[in-house]
Design a protein around this motif. Structure first.
Motif, PDB file in Angstrom:
ATOM      1  N   ASP A  26       0.851  -1.186   0.000  1.00 50.63           N
ATOM      2  CA  ASP A  26       0.000   0.000   0.000  1.00 50.63           C
ATOM      3  C   ASP A  26       0.891   1.242   0.000  1.00 50.63           C
ATOM      4  OD1 ASP A  26      -2.187  -1.743   0.312  1.00 50.63           O
ATOM      5  OD2 ASP A  26      -1.945  -1.697   2.503  1.00 50.63           O
ATOM      6  N   ASP A  27       0.354   2.324  -0.532  1.00 47.95           N
ATOM      7  CA  ASP A  27       1.135   3.561  -0.572  1.00 47.95           C
ATOM      8  C   ASP A  27       1.277   4.154   0.831  1.00 47.95           C
ATOM      9  OD1 ASP A  27       2.631   5.602  -1.561  1.00 47.95           O
ATOM     10  OD2 ASP A  27       1.001   6.608  -2.639  1.00 47.95           O
ATOM     11  N   VAL A  28       2.438   4.724   1.084  1.00 43.78           N
ATOM     12  CA  VAL A  28       2.744   5.380   2.356  1.00 43.78           C
ATOM     13  C   VAL A  28       3.359   6.737   2.033  1.00 43.78           C
ATOM     14  CG1 VAL A  28       4.096   5.281   4.482  1.00 43.78           C
ATOM     15  CG2 VAL A  28       3.148   3.178   3.519  1.00 43.78           C
ATOM     16  N   GLU A  29       2.939   7.770   2.764  1.00 46.88           N
ATOM     17  CA  GLU A  29       3.472   9.103   2.521  1.00 46.88           C
ATOM     18  C   GLU A  29       4.887   9.213   3.093  1.00 46.88           C
ATOM     19  OE1 GLU A  29       2.406  13.735   3.620  1.00 46.88           O
ATOM     20  OE2 GLU A  29       0.788  12.240   3.589  1.00 46.88           O
ATOM     21  N   LEU A  30       5.849   9.417   2.188  1.00 47.12           N
ATOM     22  CA  LEU A  30       7.258   9.532   2.567  1.00 47.12           C
ATOM     23  C   LEU A  30       7.883  10.709   1.817  1.00 47.12           C
ATOM     24  CD1 LEU A  30       8.151   5.727   2.317  1.00 47.12           C
ATOM     25  CD2 LEU A  30       7.935   7.026   4.443  1.00 47.12           C
ATOM     26  N   GLY A  31       9.147  11.011   2.112  1.00 45.52           N
ATOM     27  CA  GLY A  31       9.839  12.106   1.442  1.00 45.52           C
ATOM     28  C   GLY A  31       9.965  11.880  -0.054  1.00 45.52           C
ATOM     29  N   GLU A  32      10.189  12.965  -0.799  1.00 47.56           N
ATOM     30  CA  GLU A  32      10.284  12.896  -2.257  1.00 47.56           C
ATOM     31  C   GLU A  32      11.431  12.002  -2.730  1.00 47.56           C
ATOM     32  OE1 GLU A  32       8.499  14.148  -4.884  1.00 47.56           O
ATOM     33  OE2 GLU A  32       6.966  14.604  -3.394  1.00 47.56           O
ATOM     34  N   ASP A  33      12.475  11.882  -1.898  1.00 47.43           N
ATOM     35  CA  ASP A  33      13.638  11.084  -2.319  1.00 47.43           C
ATOM     36  C   ASP A  33      13.458   9.583  -2.057  1.00 47.43           C
ATOM     37  OD1 ASP A  33      13.635  11.442   0.401  1.00 47.43           O
ATOM     38  OD2 ASP A  33      15.811  11.680   0.589  1.00 47.43           O
ATOM     39  N   ALA A  34      12.327   9.182  -1.517  1.00 50.72           N
ATOM     40  CA  ALA A  34      12.075   7.759  -1.255  1.00 50.72           C
ATOM     41  C   ALA A  34      11.736   7.024  -2.545  1.00 50.72           C
ATOM     42  CB  ALA A  34      10.940   7.592  -0.257  1.00 50.72           C
ATOM     43  N   ILE A  35      12.302   5.843  -2.711  1.00 50.14           N
ATOM     44  CA  ILE A  35      11.985   4.973  -3.848  1.00 50.14           C
ATOM     45  C   ILE A  35      10.983   3.933  -3.352  1.00 50.14           C
ATOM     46  CG2 ILE A  35      12.878   3.267  -5.491  1.00 50.14           C
ATOM     47  CD1 ILE A  35      15.566   4.697  -5.375  1.00 50.14           C
ATOM     48  N   LYS A  36       9.769   4.017  -3.856  1.00 46.93           N
ATOM     49  CA  LYS A  36       8.726   3.079  -3.449  1.00 46.93           C
ATOM     50  C   LYS A  36       8.533   2.034  -4.547  1.00 46.93           C
ATOM     51  CE  LYS A  36       6.147   6.885  -1.294  1.00 46.93           C
ATOM     52  NZ  LYS A  36       4.842   7.588  -1.286  1.00 46.93           N
ATOM     53  N   LEU A  37       8.708   0.771  -4.169  1.00 52.57           N
ATOM     54  CA  LEU A  37       8.481  -0.327  -5.103  1.00 52.57           C
ATOM     55  C   LEU A  37       7.247  -1.091  -4.621  1.00 52.57           C
ATOM     56  CD1 LEU A  37      12.147  -1.650  -5.548  1.00 52.57           C
ATOM     57  CD2 LEU A  37      10.981   0.202  -6.760  1.00 52.57           C
ATOM     58  N   PHE A  38       6.203  -1.084  -5.449  1.00 53.30           N
ATOM     59  CA  PHE A  38       4.930  -1.693  -5.051  1.00 53.30           C
ATOM     60  C   PHE A  38       4.833  -3.130  -5.561  1.00 53.30           C
ATOM     61  CE2 PHE A  38       4.207   2.889  -5.113  1.00 53.30           C
ATOM     62  CZ  PHE A  38       3.643   3.080  -3.853  1.00 53.30           C
ATOM     63  N   VAL A  39       4.520  -4.044  -4.640  1.00 50.53           N
ATOM     64  CA  VAL A  39       4.415  -5.460  -4.982  1.00 50.53           C
ATOM     65  C   VAL A  39       3.046  -5.978  -4.550  1.00 50.53           C
ATOM     66  CG1 VAL A  39       6.903  -5.846  -4.789  1.00 50.53           C
ATOM     67  CG2 VAL A  39       5.428  -6.191  -2.788  1.00 50.53           C
ATOM     68  N   LYS A  40       2.670  -7.108  -5.091  1.00 46.37           N
ATOM     69  CA  LYS A  40       1.375  -7.712  -4.740  1.00 46.37           C
ATOM     70  C   LYS A  40       1.421  -8.300  -3.335  1.00 46.37           C
ATOM     71  CE  LYS A  40      -2.044 -11.052  -6.410  1.00 46.37           C
ATOM     72  NZ  LYS A  40      -2.363 -12.066  -7.460  1.00 46.37           N
ATOM     73  N   ASP A  41       2.548  -8.939  -2.983  1.00 46.76           N
ATOM     74  CA  ASP A  41       2.693  -9.584  -1.674  1.00 46.76           C
ATOM     75  C   ASP A  41       4.112  -9.365  -1.181  1.00 46.76           C
ATOM     76  OD1 ASP A  41       3.191 -11.531   0.408  1.00 46.76           O
ATOM     77  OD2 ASP A  41       1.363 -12.563  -0.211  1.00 46.76           O
ATOM     78  N   SER A  42       4.267  -8.592  -0.119  1.00 47.71           N
ATOM     79  CA  SER A  42       5.605  -8.242   0.357  1.00 47.71           C
ATOM     80  C   SER A  42       6.338  -9.433   0.977  1.00 47.71           C
ATOM     81  CB  SER A  42       5.536  -7.080   1.357  1.00 47.71           C
ATOM     82  OG  SER A  42       4.640  -7.376   2.404  1.00 47.71           O
TER      83      SER A  42
END
Length: 500
Positions: free
Chosen positions: A71-87
């Motif tokens: 799920d999306d989480v609010e983080l700093g602009e420099d964060a790299i978010k990789l979204f997966v179906k099952d962590s």
């Protein structure tokens, strides 16, 4: 290591451009925010009671800038978010990649089933090590290799810990790993990326069914069966009534062992023996083209099944038969039908039996040996289902001559409340019972009341050397308590005789 190397094989999407992801360096992986720092990847796992996404900001504050999220989480602009179906599945794949896919270079043997996992894995290790194959163990009792040990939180460690252990073992010369594969470990995808050479199925009975475990028995069975879609060769106890379901789901080659039904490996002509420090069993092993005799220093039908599984593994790995049988003769596992030679006139046994099925197995097995009274000291874990208390009470009140009801990891529950629940099973039973809530006092009592020919079982703790009391693991050794109690008793009797 580059981020894309860690993520090899993992399907993901990201809000960042590809070149930024491609050039990111990774120092390590963490699924606990407290372990995070600059250069780490934080994997947010959704658990039964805790959602790792809530701790993503904590990881960010510690310097972590790469996040694996569902799920999306609010983080700093420099964060790299990789979204997966099952962590959890992602963590398994990433962990294997990060440690260089070590299970591919090891010969990994996985053992699953309700009972017997610990015994089988340890027997395999003992036999293979004596045959010259450096073998490590991962399971309930911890991790063992090259004379070293490490405690594990779970029977089957989290995937990151598992692949870290594989890598350490491999780097230190281990060639083979014998590991317990729990249904929980399979359900939580901890072994998703383990390269299993051999899978073993011991047996299946209702257990671990509940809100925080498996919702139904069918789900429990499915999880056990999954191991045989992850391994190359399956070894199955064909006598178990659920064996057909396991085989039906399997995608690997299957061979079988048993006592009652036709099998690739079958035990016949079973005989029991009794020594001061062991209860032994001998039997003939019949294969399609051979028959030979085997001996184990453990009692009962369930011990024979465990031994047959080990023999099947050794034959598959082409271990010299003489070496295998010699090693099997002396194979023992701490806390599993462990005979304590503390009294020369009675047999004292420690066993991990902590549910109705396992307790029934050990008690019915012991009744096959000549004995005076069969005495069982046991309790049940506090804060857990009351059904297990009834199962234990029903079995003990039916099979024993005397029971000592006591505490067993009471945690935040009053031990006497647990004992009173168990005691309901003794209403109308011929079995006598006494209540001693303090387990140390109960063990001392058992030693003091022992008579010539009695068989006494301390059930439930097995290898555990602690009592869980109000959230804390308090050091507790049944073995040491029994030894001291027996020594004190012998000394007092000696003094009494000398004074006559």
């Amino acid at each position: 290591m580059k981020l894309l190397e860690v993520m090899n094989g993992v399907e993901f999407t990201s809000q960042k451009p590809w070149n930024e992801i491609e050039n990111t360096e990774i120092k390590d992986i963490a699924y606990n925010s407290s372990k995070c720092e600059d250069g780490y990847i934080f994997v947010a796992i959704k658990g039964e009671t805790v959602d790792g996404h809530k701790y993503a900001k904590d990881a960010y504050k510690k310097g972590t800038r790469v996040f694996i999220l569902q799920d999306d989480v609010e983080l700093g602009e420099d964060a790299i978010k990789l979204f997966v179906k099952d962590s959890r599945i992602a963590l398994s794949n990433m962990s294997s990649n990060y440690f260089g896919n070590p299970s591919r270079e090891l010969k990994v043997i996985g053992v699953t089933g309700t009972k017997g996992k610990t015994t089988i894995t340890n027997y395999i290790s003992e036999v293979l090590n004596q045959a010259g194959i450096n073998t490590g163990v991962i399971g309930t009792n911890g991790t063992f290799y090259n004379g070293k040990s490490e405690k594990t939180v779970n029977t089957t460690p989290e995937s990151y810990e598992l692949h870290r252990i594989f890598r350490t073992m491999l780097d230190e010369g281990v060639k083979c790993v014998s590991m317990e594969v729990s249904s929980g470990g399979i359900m939580m995808n901890r072994v998703e990326d383990v390269n299993f050479d051999i899978g073993i199925f011991s047996n299946l009975s209702p257990d671990h069914i509940g809100p925080k475990e498996h919702p139904t028995f069918e789900h429990y069975l499915e999880c056990k069966a999954k191991l045989f879609t992850l391994c190359d060769h399956g070894i199955i106890n064909i006598d178990d009534k659920h064996a057909k379901d396991i085989i039906k789901h399997a995608t690997c080659h299957i061979e079988t062992f048993g006592i009652e039904k036709d099998a690739d490996l079958k035990a016949k002509n079973i005989k029991y023996s009794r020594e001061l420090d062991s209860l032994g069993t001998s039997f003939d092993v019949e294969t399609k083209d051979d028959i030979f005799n085997a001996y184990i220093c453990s009692p009962g039908t369930f011990s024979i099944y465990n031994a047959l599984a080990v023999i099947s593994v050794c034959r598959y790995l082409k271990i010299d038969q003489r070496l295998m049988l010699d090693a099997l003769k002396n194979a023992k596992v701490k806390g599993r039908v462990e005979v304590l030679p503390v009294l020369d006139y009675a047999t004292v046994i420690i066993d991990y039996a902590h549910n109705g099925v396992s307790l029934e197995n050990i008690l019915q097995t012991l009744k096959k040996y000549d004995h005076n009274r069969l005495i069982c000291l046991f309790g049940s874990v506090g804060g857990r289902t009351k059904l297990r208390r009834k199962e234990l009470g029903d079995v003990a009140s039916r099979e024993c001559d005397l029971c000592i009801l006591t505490g067993d990891n009471p945690d935040f529950e009053d031990p006497m409340d647990v004992i009173n629940d168990i005691a309901k099973s003794f209403e109308g039973s011929k079995c006598e019972y006494i209540k001693v809530p303090d387990r140390e006092e109960a063990i001392i009592k058992a030693i003091e009341i022992a008579k010539e020919g009695d068989m006494i079982v301390f059930a439930g703790k097995g290898h555990e050397e602690y009592q869980l009391i109000k959230g804390e693991r308090v050091p507790f050794s049944e073995t040491e308590i029994a030894k001291k109690a027996a020594a004190k008793l012998m000394e007092s009797r000696k003094i009494m005789v000398e004074s006559l």
